[in-house]
Scaffold this motif. Structure first.
Motif, PDB file in Angstrom:
ATOM      1  N   ASP A 254       0.805  -1.222   0.000  1.00 51.16           N
ATOM      2  CA  ASP A 254       0.000   0.000   0.000  1.00 51.16           C
ATOM      3  C   ASP A 254       0.838   1.272   0.000  1.00 51.16           C
ATOM      4  OD1 ASP A 254       0.834  -0.339   2.639  1.00 51.16           O
ATOM      5  OD2 ASP A 254      -0.990   0.523   3.487  1.00 51.16           O
ATOM      6  N   ASN A 255       2.096   1.190   0.422  1.00 50.49           N
ATOM      7  CA  ASN A 255       2.953   2.375   0.332  1.00 50.49           C
ATOM      8  C   ASN A 255       4.290   2.084  -0.363  1.00 50.49           C
ATOM      9  OD1 ASN A 255       4.456   1.040   2.257  1.00 50.49           O
ATOM     10  ND2 ASN A 255       4.068   2.501   3.918  1.00 50.49           N
ATOM     11  N   ASN A 256       4.376   0.925  -1.021  1.00 51.22           N
ATOM     12  CA  ASN A 256       5.538   0.557  -1.832  1.00 51.22           C
ATOM     13  C   ASN A 256       6.840   0.621  -1.033  1.00 51.22           C
ATOM     14  OD1 ASN A 256       6.751  -0.297  -4.245  1.00 51.22           O
ATOM     15  ND2 ASN A 256       7.174   1.795  -4.904  1.00 51.22           N
ATOM     16  N   SER A 257       6.794   0.101   0.195  1.00 50.95           N
ATOM     17  CA  SER A 257       7.978   0.136   1.043  1.00 50.95           C
ATOM     18  C   SER A 257       8.354  -1.268   1.493  1.00 50.95           C
ATOM     19  CB  SER A 257       7.741   1.027   2.269  1.00 50.95           C
ATOM     20  OG  SER A 257       6.758   0.456   3.119  1.00 50.95           O
ATOM     21  N   TYR A 258       9.550  -1.392   2.046  1.00 50.54           N
ATOM     22  CA  TYR A 258      10.084  -2.681   2.494  1.00 50.54           C
ATOM     23  C   TYR A 258      10.494  -2.579   3.962  1.00 50.54           C
ATOM     24  CZ  TYR A 258      10.298  -3.866  -2.450  1.00 50.54           C
ATOM     25  OH  TYR A 258       9.968  -4.117  -3.761  1.00 50.54           O
ATOM     26  N   TYR A 259      10.211  -3.646   4.687  1.00 51.77           N
ATOM     27  CA  TYR A 259      10.639  -3.773   6.077  1.00 51.77           C
ATOM     28  C   TYR A 259      11.839  -4.716   6.125  1.00 51.77           C
ATOM     29  CZ  TYR A 259       6.278  -1.545   7.499  1.00 51.77           C
ATOM     30  OH  TYR A 259       5.248  -0.641   7.673  1.00 51.77           O
ATOM     31  N   LEU A 260      12.881  -4.309   6.853  1.00 50.57           N
ATOM     32  CA  LEU A 260      14.116  -5.078   6.918  1.00 50.57           C
ATOM     33  C   LEU A 260      14.482  -5.327   8.375  1.00 50.57           C
ATOM     34  CD1 LEU A 260      15.945  -2.957   4.255  1.00 50.57           C
ATOM     35  CD2 LEU A 260      15.791  -5.440   4.101  1.00 50.57           C
ATOM     36  N   MET A 261      14.603  -6.613   8.740  1.00 50.07           N
ATOM     37  CA  MET A 261      15.055  -6.946  10.080  1.00 50.07           C
ATOM     38  C   MET A 261      16.570  -6.883  10.139  1.00 50.07           C
ATOM     39  SD  MET A 261      14.544  -7.681  13.201  1.00 50.07           S
ATOM     40  CE  MET A 261      12.793  -8.070  13.279  1.00 50.07           C
ATOM     41  N   CYS A 262      17.085  -6.265  11.186  1.00 49.09           N
ATOM     42  CA  CYS A 262      18.517  -6.267  11.472  1.00 49.09           C
ATOM     43  C   CYS A 262      18.768  -7.284  12.575  1.00 49.09           C
ATOM     44  CB  CYS A 262      18.951  -4.871  11.919  1.00 49.09           C
ATOM     45  SG  CYS A 262      20.679  -4.780  12.455  1.00 49.09           S
ATOM     46  N   ASP A 263      19.734  -8.184  12.371  1.00 50.45           N
ATOM     47  CA  ASP A 263      19.939  -9.235  13.367  1.00 50.45           C
ATOM     48  C   ASP A 263      20.977  -8.878  14.428  1.00 50.45           C
ATOM     49  OD1 ASP A 263      22.410  -9.634  12.179  1.00 50.45           O
ATOM     50  OD2 ASP A 263      22.104 -11.754  11.748  1.00 50.45           O
TER      51      ASP A 263
ATOM     52  N   ARG B 261      16.408  -3.670  16.222  1.00 58.80           N
ATOM     53  CA  ARG B 261      15.735  -2.702  15.357  1.00 58.80           C
ATOM     54  C   ARG B 261      15.351  -3.309  14.016  1.00 58.80           C
ATOM     55  NH1 ARG B 261      21.066  -2.346  15.736  1.00 58.80           N
ATOM     56  NH2 ARG B 261      22.386  -2.068  13.890  1.00 58.80           N
ATOM     57  N   TYR B 262      14.410  -2.612  13.359  1.00 56.91           N
ATOM     58  CA  TYR B 262      14.130  -2.899  11.958  1.00 56.91           C
ATOM     59  C   TYR B 262      14.198  -1.605  11.173  1.00 56.91           C
ATOM     60  CZ  TYR B 262       9.218  -1.194  12.129  1.00 56.91           C
ATOM     61  OH  TYR B 262       8.080  -0.422  12.238  1.00 56.91           O
ATOM     62  N   TYR B 263      14.414  -1.728   9.872  1.00 57.54           N
ATOM     63  CA  TYR B 263      14.497  -0.573   8.983  1.00 57.54           C
ATOM     64  C   TYR B 263      13.351  -0.598   7.983  1.00 57.54           C
ATOM     65  CZ  TYR B 263      19.325  -0.010  10.638  1.00 57.54           C
ATOM     66  OH  TYR B 263      20.429   0.176  11.431  1.00 57.54           O
ATOM     67  N   THR B 264      13.035   0.564   7.445  1.00 56.68           N
ATOM     68  CA  THR B 264      12.180   0.643   6.259  1.00 56.68           C
ATOM     69  C   THR B 264      12.999   1.238   5.123  1.00 56.68           C
ATOM     70  OG1 THR B 264      11.309   2.783   7.033  1.00 56.68           O
ATOM     71  CG2 THR B 264       9.986   0.804   7.472  1.00 56.68           C
ATOM     72  N   ALA B 265      12.629   0.838   3.900  1.00 55.84           N
ATOM     73  CA  ALA B 265      13.392   1.286   2.735  1.00 55.84           C
ATOM     74  C   ALA B 265      12.501   1.293   1.501  1.00 55.84           C
ATOM     75  CB  ALA B 265      14.595   0.375   2.507  1.00 55.84           C
ATOM     76  N   ASN B 266      12.936   2.009   0.496  1.00 59.33           N
ATOM     77  CA  ASN B 266      12.342   1.962  -0.838  1.00 59.33           C
ATOM     78  C   ASN B 266      13.374   1.417  -1.804  1.00 59.33           C
ATOM     79  OD1 ASN B 266       9.957   3.190   0.056  1.00 59.33           O
ATOM     80  ND2 ASN B 266      10.771   5.241  -0.290  1.00 59.33           N
ATOM     81  N   LEU B 267      12.927   0.571  -2.734  1.00 56.00           N
ATOM     82  CA  LEU B 267      13.809   0.024  -3.760  1.00 56.00           C
ATOM     83  C   LEU B 267      13.326   0.480  -5.117  1.00 56.00           C
ATOM     84  CD1 LEU B 267      14.140  -3.698  -2.537  1.00 56.00           C
ATOM     85  CD2 LEU B 267      15.414  -1.682  -1.776  1.00 56.00           C
ATOM     86  N   ALA B 268      14.248   0.776  -6.010  1.00 53.90           N
ATOM     87  CA  ALA B 268      13.902   1.213  -7.356  1.00 53.90           C
ATOM     88  C   ALA B 268      14.437   0.210  -8.373  1.00 53.90           C
ATOM     89  CB  ALA B 268      14.479   2.597  -7.637  1.00 53.90           C
ATOM     90  N   PHE B 269      13.525  -0.415  -9.121  1.00 57.60           N
ATOM     91  CA  PHE B 269      13.929  -1.373 -10.147  1.00 57.60           C
ATOM     92  C   PHE B 269      12.798  -1.509 -11.151  1.00 57.60           C
ATOM     93  CE2 PHE B 269      11.917  -3.719  -6.718  1.00 57.60           C
ATOM     94  CZ  PHE B 269      11.015  -4.546  -7.367  1.00 57.60           C
TER      95      PHE B 269
END
Length: 390
Positions: free
Chosen positions: A73-82, A91-99
């Protein structure tokens, strides 16, 4: 603060990290997705992007990416940091990817969130409190609740006194990182000082919510002690796929999964080796993609990653089976979708996360993989984009 959003977002730019594609690009992915594909015939490699080693983002160290999930719904990605709070808070991160279908052009980090313990405090580092340290691994965004579900593999260290026995878990959290609930953990998966239950660093690593949101799948990365020895060079092993009712957070099925042998003999042969399930990605209520990652110290290549499509439909529910070594059962079926050694990627590193992304302009889905660099200079944080071929 629990959640930090920068005033500008960190853009990994310059030659290796170009600007994001604009929203009106005709080749940009279509974010209006109705759900994941129900089967994957093959995967076509699109491109790779790397995150620089120990890149700083809002006072935190980027790396250790052990899980990824796409939010349509917002074209974003959730990333777990171990990172288990040894560098910065869990923590976790959010990011946008362009491809698009022909190239992968950029990664933009947009937020970092501290994940809290049930009492609202931060998780301790190993140095501060080794008896309560965790091993964060997987993450999924739950569109039905607008929460995240995340996992820890737990910690087992019987070489110290008293022994460290921190159980693996699956937990639900608000997007600000505060605790919501915990999924039930069958006793067979608990950490024990004897050779029973889950192996350290071998429990709940990946997970996935089924289309429609009824079930949550996870997997034991490696066999519990009762199910037999770990995989090794020339030695296969058996682990378990676990199915939860997401609403009740109770296990409703367990299924035997046959792991491949380790791909190469370590050098020397006494060095560390493993193969295990590091991610699952649901296609339906019975079918999943599984990421198997094999590693052998000193081998060339040191990592081998394969993607399988599996089907639980005809498999035996082994929930009541205390140990699989001498049991009679039908395992899940598995079909090889991709051996990443065949893609031409210069180095396949410690891949641990996998998610479907948006549809490409041709109507095919995308799929993204991410690696965990273990915060080590000899490894890389790589993002890989693929086209899903139906």
């Amino acid at each position: 603060m629990n959640k930090l959003f920068p005033a500008p977002a960190l853009l990994l730019a310059a030659a290796a990290f170009p600007l994001l594609l604009s929203c009106d690009d005709d080749d940009a992915p279509d974010t209006d997705t109705a759900g994941p594909p129900t089967s994957v015939a093959s995967l076509r490699f699109i491109g790779e992007k790397l995150v620089p080693f120990k890149q700083d983002y809002q006072g935190t160290t980027l790396g250790g990416f052990s899980g990824i999930d796409y939010r349509p719904d917002n074209n974003s990605y959730y990333l777990m940091c171990d990172d288990p709070a040894n560098l910065q808070p869990v923590r976790y991160y959010t990011a946008n990817l362009a491809f698009d279908a022909s190239s992968f052009t950029g990664i933009t980090f947009t937020g970092v969130t501290t994940i809290k313990r049930p009492d609202g405090s931060n998780f301790p580092s190993v140095a501060a409190d080794r008896n309560n340290v965790i091993d964060p691994e997987g993450i999924r965004y739950d569109a039905a609740t607008k929460h995240i579900i995340w996992s820890s593999e737990g910690v087992r260290n019987v070489a110290v006194t008293p022994a460290v026995l921190t159980n693996p878990f699956l937990r639900e959290a608000n997007l600000d990182g505060t605790h919501v609930a915990e999924f039930a953990l069958p006793p067979i998966f608990q950490m024990k000082a004897t050779d029973n239950g889950s192996r350290s660093n071998g429990s709940f690593e990946g997970m996935s919510i089924s289309p429609g949101g009824k079930f949550l799948f996870t997997a034991q990365e490696e066999p519990i002690y009762e199910d037999g020895p770990r995989a090794a060079f020339g030695v296969t092993s058996t682990t378990r796929i676990v199915k939860y009712d997401k609403a009740t957070r109770q296990v409703v099925g367990q299924y035997a999964y046959k792991l491949d042998a380790v791909h190469k003999e370590p050098v020397p042969s006494t060095q560390f080796q493993l193969n295990g399930v590091v991610e699952v990605l649901a296609l339906s209520e019975t079918k999943l993609l599984v990421m198997e990652r094999s590693f052998a110290v000193g081998a060339t290549p040191d990592y081998l990653v394969r993607i399988y499509e599996i089907d639980l439909a005809a498999a035996t529910d082994v929930s009541s089976v205390a140990g699989l070594q001498s049991a009679t059962y039908t395992p899940v079926t598995k079909r090889l979708v991709l051996d990443l050694a065949t893609t031409g990627i210069a180095r396949v590193d410690n891949l641990e996360g996998m998610t479907f992304g948006p549809k490409l302009a041709n109507g095919h889905y995308s799929l993204i993989m991410v690696s965990d660099d273990n915060f080590g200079a000899s490894q890389i944080s790589q993002f890989l984009a693929f086209e899903v071929m139906p």
